[in-house]
Design a protein around this motif. Sequence first.
Motif, mmCIF file in Angstrom:
data_model
loop_
_atom_site.group_PDB
_atom_site.id
_atom_site.type_symbol
_atom_site.label_atom_id
_atom_site.label_comp_id
_atom_site.label_asym_id
_atom_site.label_seq_id
_atom_site.Cartn_x
_atom_site.Cartn_y
_atom_site.Cartn_z
ATOM 1 N N LEU A 297 0.936 -1.296 0.019
ATOM 2 C CA LEU A 297 0.123 -0.060 -0.016
ATOM 3 C C LEU A 297 0.875 1.326 -0.022
ATOM 4 O O LEU A 297 0.541 2.244 -0.694
ATOM 5 C CB LEU A 297 -0.854 0.084 1.293
ATOM 6 N N VAL A 298 2.003 1.439 0.908
ATOM 7 C CA VAL A 298 2.775 2.398 1.044
ATOM 8 C C VAL A 298 3.657 2.707 -0.533
ATOM 9 O O VAL A 298 3.708 3.721 -0.862
ATOM 10 C CB VAL A 298 3.897 2.399 2.062
ATOM 11 N N ALA A 299 3.816 1.501 -0.883
ATOM 12 C CA ALA A 299 4.594 1.674 -2.456
ATOM 13 C C ALA A 299 3.564 2.537 -3.450
ATOM 14 O O ALA A 299 4.093 3.074 -4.287
ATOM 15 C CB ALA A 299 4.973 0.299 -2.946
ATOM 16 N N GLU A 300 2.194 2.256 -3.301
ATOM 17 C CA GLU A 300 1.373 2.828 -4.293
ATOM 18 C C GLU A 300 0.768 4.088 -3.745
ATOM 19 O O GLU A 300 0.143 4.720 -4.524
ATOM 20 C CB GLU A 300 0.280 1.904 -4.609
ATOM 21 N N VAL A 305 3.342 8.588 2.785
ATOM 22 C CA VAL A 305 1.767 8.314 2.964
ATOM 23 C C VAL A 305 1.412 8.387 4.556
ATOM 24 O O VAL A 305 2.110 7.919 5.045
ATOM 25 C CB VAL A 305 1.344 6.760 2.522
ATOM 26 N N GLU A 306 0.306 9.132 4.740
ATOM 27 C CA GLU A 306 -0.222 9.392 5.966
ATOM 28 C C GLU A 306 -0.668 8.287 6.656
ATOM 29 O O GLU A 306 -1.245 7.397 6.121
ATOM 30 C CB GLU A 306 -1.316 10.527 5.766
ATOM 31 N N TYR A 307 -0.540 8.241 8.134
ATOM 32 C CA TYR A 307 -1.060 7.053 8.830
ATOM 33 C C TYR A 307 -2.477 7.253 8.632
ATOM 34 O O TYR A 307 -3.079 5.894 8.439
ATOM 35 C CB TYR A 307 -0.658 7.277 10.195
ATOM 36 N N GLY A 308 -3.201 8.170 8.711
ATOM 37 C CA GLY A 308 -4.725 8.089 8.501
ATOM 38 C C GLY A 308 -5.251 7.542 7.190
ATOM 39 O O GLY A 308 -6.127 6.755 7.256
ATOM 40 N N LEU A 309 -4.625 7.963 6.220
ATOM 41 C CA LEU A 309 -4.952 7.531 4.900
ATOM 42 C C LEU A 309 -4.591 6.006 4.923
ATOM 43 O O LEU A 309 -5.417 4.929 4.376
ATOM 44 C CB LEU A 309 -3.993 8.238 3.934
ATOM 45 N N HIS A 346 14.286 3.442 1.550
ATOM 46 C CA HIS A 346 15.166 3.836 0.297
ATOM 47 C C HIS A 346 14.155 3.719 -1.030
ATOM 48 O O HIS A 346 13.638 2.679 -0.984
ATOM 49 C CB HIS A 346 16.290 2.988 -0.017
ATOM 50 N N ALA A 347 14.408 4.607 -1.940
ATOM 51 C CA ALA A 347 13.689 4.454 -3.210
ATOM 52 C C ALA A 347 13.757 3.031 -3.663
ATOM 53 O O ALA A 347 12.786 2.839 -4.596
ATOM 54 C CB ALA A 347 13.834 5.656 -4.057
ATOM 55 N N LEU A 348 14.980 2.588 -3.907
ATOM 56 C CA LEU A 348 15.253 1.426 -4.523
ATOM 57 C C LEU A 348 14.198 0.450 -4.155
ATOM 58 O O LEU A 348 13.663 -0.640 -4.962
ATOM 59 C CB LEU A 348 16.663 0.859 -4.662
ATOM 60 N N MET A 349 14.064 0.164 -2.628
ATOM 61 C CA MET A 349 13.069 -0.748 -2.176
ATOM 62 C C MET A 349 11.685 -0.427 -2.837
ATOM 63 O O MET A 349 11.029 -1.448 -3.021
ATOM 64 C CB MET A 349 13.212 -0.700 -0.628
ATOM 65 N N VAL A 353 9.261 -3.148 -4.696
ATOM 66 C CA VAL A 353 7.931 -3.518 -4.387
ATOM 67 C C VAL A 353 6.623 -3.333 -5.415
ATOM 68 O O VAL A 353 6.012 -4.005 -5.781
ATOM 69 C CB VAL A 353 7.672 -2.842 -3.197
ATOM 70 N N ASP A 354 6.916 -1.894 -5.888
ATOM 71 C CA ASP A 354 6.072 -1.587 -7.247
ATOM 72 C C ASP A 354 6.175 -2.448 -8.448
ATOM 73 O O ASP A 354 5.310 -2.818 -8.995
ATOM 74 C CB ASP A 354 6.321 -0.238 -7.549
ATOM 75 N N ASP A 355 7.560 -2.839 -8.641
ATOM 76 C CA ASP A 355 7.697 -3.440 -9.954
ATOM 77 C C ASP A 355 7.016 -5.287 -9.515
ATOM 78 O O ASP A 355 6.751 -5.820 -10.445
ATOM 79 C CB ASP A 355 9.224 -3.916 -10.321
#
Length: 1010
Positions: A297-300, A305-309, A346-349, A353-355
């Motif tokens: 979820l955080v990846a997308e 990303v806000e905790y509430g969201l 890290h953005a690579l991580m 995940v996204d890939d």
Amino acid sequence: MLRDMQSRTVSPVFIGRGTERASLEEALARAEEGAPQAAVIGGEAGVGKSRLVEEFLTRARTSGAVTATGVCVEVGAEGMAFAPVSTVLRGLYRQLGEELSQAAGGFGGELARLLPELGRPALGGHPLWDGEVRGRLFELTARLLETLAQERLLVLVVEDLHWSDQSTRDLLGYLLRSLQRGRLLLLATYRSDDIHRRHPLRPFLAELDRLRTVRRLELPRFSREEVRGQLCGILGAEPSPELWEQVYLRSDGNAFFVEELASVSGDGQGMLSDSVRDLLLVRVEALPETAQRVVRLVAEGGSKVEYGLLRAVSGLGEDELIEALRAAVGASILHADEDDTYRFRHALMREAVDDDLLPGERSRLRRRFAEALEREPGLVAPGALPARLASYWYHAHDPAKALPAVLKASTGARCQHAYAEQLHLLERALELWDSVPMELRTSLRIAEEAESYPLCDCSDEVLSQLDLLAEMVLAARFAGEPERGVSLIKRALRALEGRGHPLREAWFWTERSRLMRNLGRSNGWEELARAQKLIEDMPPSPVHARVVTEAAVWGAVYEPGPGTLTVAERAVALCEEVGDELDGLHARLSRAAMLVETGRGDEGFAVFREVAGRVEDEDLVGVFTRSHINLQSLLESTGRSEEALEVAEEAMRMAYRYGLRDTQSWISGNRSDALFSLGRWEEAKAAALEARKHARTPTTRALAAQRLVRLALAQGDLAAAGEGLQRMEEAHRYYEGPAPQYAHPAAQYRIAFAAAEGRILDARRLFAQAVDAGLAPGCGCYTWPMLDAAVLAESQSRGVPAAEPGHAEALARIRGLAAELRRDYPVWAAYGLMVEAEAARAEGTAKVADWAAACAAFEELTRPYELARSRARLAEALLAEGERERAGALLAQAHAVAAGLGAEPLVAEMARLAQRGRLSLQEQSAGSCEPETFGLTPRERDVLALVAAGRSNRRIAEELFISPKTASVHVSNILAKLEVGSRGEAAALAHRLGIVGGRGLTGAGTEGPA
């Protein structure tokens, strides 16, 4: 709660980077001394840029610095403009609070576009007429940082420039170029391996390389020994030789890969496959299933990303979500920030995940984010909501939802003056257009920026798409992409063919005129003429007002004269009829300028002052750039230099308040003109240099160069003149054309420079080219000096055999153009007399009466240089007729003034004349000339007489019908010219030398410029 619970995958000992740390320390020390510094740190993903910055910020904070960090987010490319800058300002606001608000005092409404905590964004600043609306935001941001950095050391960081939006890059570039004072250090990082040949960051980095205050650091990978040190820190012990060797070979010295390899293979056994993605996903796959879901979820959700969201999208209970986050943070996959947001360490991580997600899985998760935000908009900051929704719905592949969201986000970008991002979003809207049901397309009201554009009022889907194209045209113009704007206009005009909508066609043709001028392809008249033709038989409308007002503005620049006055009067009437107040003010200013140009100066200046008063009272920034600057320029052009300086003083104060850097260049340049005319050449040079410092456009850079060329030529510095001409030519390439205010001075200085170098034939050719180009006569301010330069070149060529052919023809052309020029004001008439006398001199037929008339005309003006030159010429004519005594007195008088100005070519010419006539340049003849006046103008002698009579400044003002401020300026000038320290000393010297009383006193109340 979760911020400090990561497992040990990061070395607690900072490894290497000695050279880079030393460079940053040096920059910090220089910033501490009050010289703003900047450093840009590049390196491949995972090489350790963020760790270096974190360590440095810790060091800076221990020395008392206030630090703030902002990160460029990928969503920024989709319209979330200025995101890292807003984050930095918000960080400063949290630490400094009321102090920051006070520093922003007076312009917080503008800065609220970047920092909503300062209140509601200011209204106004419509870019249709206010060309500096975005530059004002940039300048006020720079001023805020300079103010805050006076009391403390600031270290500000922008990370991940490779994801930056264009508006952020433009603002950073402005800050790096314009910050002049303050204890401030700016740092930025970027991934060098992401910067391909066409990446938009590449030209930005190339520009930074030219700035001496910017350091470029490129982080290399770790050496074998540095990898060992990193492993020691992570493992807490010396690694085995096998593990050290394998990790070094597998990571190739990349610090992040070293961490990942160390975390999964502490014993050196069971090494992973060669796939980088597999390596990065190992720790994700080791998490509990719920934690893996949250990580996806955080990846997308975006870069942060806000905790509430997250809670709303995940559907998990609070305890369950916190446990999942605890696991992800503890495994060093996610990082918890102070503002209750989560991001990948890290953005690579994140990319891995996204890939790993399926395409349908990505779009489904984006939809869930969008739906959650529509249910609860308060889950994200209000300023971020439109851009986030636009991004989520677009990537959810739902055009019907995405199109309205994208249009709303484009409005938000426009309100921030982020026109590049607005254009990007509108391009996306155009992409979605055909995928949306027609009833939705025709219901959208799009062209909010195009105020005079006739919005779609029917269900015609072609016309509704034209509304979108109109908005895109303006966004392209404001974003500095005129080529794209022309392309969009072509598309719109093709769609309008045969549809019978002349108002829409006229609107697009008018915009095309502006863009063609911006591109330097033409002066734009053909397009304006076509627009006027389309509406000539139609009833009045806002489009009429815009087209005719634009034609009046065009004429004021390119064809000043009676014809443009008629157009301007029609524009004023149209604007009043349709209730267009903003265009109406511009139409009135064009009319006022034409009244001045056609000899009705008092009437025109009264309109200027009325509009200028409204500008000051109502803060009409978009009108200010014409009202005050044009008033200042026209006062100078009609010989009222002192008044021009008074207007400049007020205009500069307002320009500073509004944050108009380029406008300050215009004002300083106009001040230089007035100071040059008044003979205050050192001040004129300082004003020209100030104009060059503030210049932000090709026009202002060219004009600043012109003023310095004028001074260099007048003082005989040909090397400086040549260098300045080159700079002028480079800047004028963009604006070269038939506008008198640009073309005539450019021709004047080219002619004068060629003549000064003895290239008489080149000077003649340059004048012929200027005339053959069909230049409009223009006003005397621009055209008379060009004629004077041409006739002076011909006069200097007298007796040169190579110049004889064509000499008579050149003089005939000069006289022909002079006969067309107006002489409504004393200064124009004086130039006319001087040009006529110099033409006669060039023929060898000049009479004493010719130059006596020119001298008499300039004696009534504040033009010491022209008066000195005319007196020298009169002395030459008198000497030719045998009147040596009068000639000697005049020549000595002229020489004193020219020498005081530093006008070396004129001084040398007078020295040759004195030698030829056996005259002394120090000789004074009481019987044939007036007493020494120390360069005082007639009006200054009037003021001096009243000073000698004991009058106060207020009484002087009343008796001479001038303002007290003007009286004060005159008194200051008198003290400087007489080189005395008080009014009493000035009065005593004036009586002793006969400057006042008898012939030296022109008489209080004499007509003249105040």
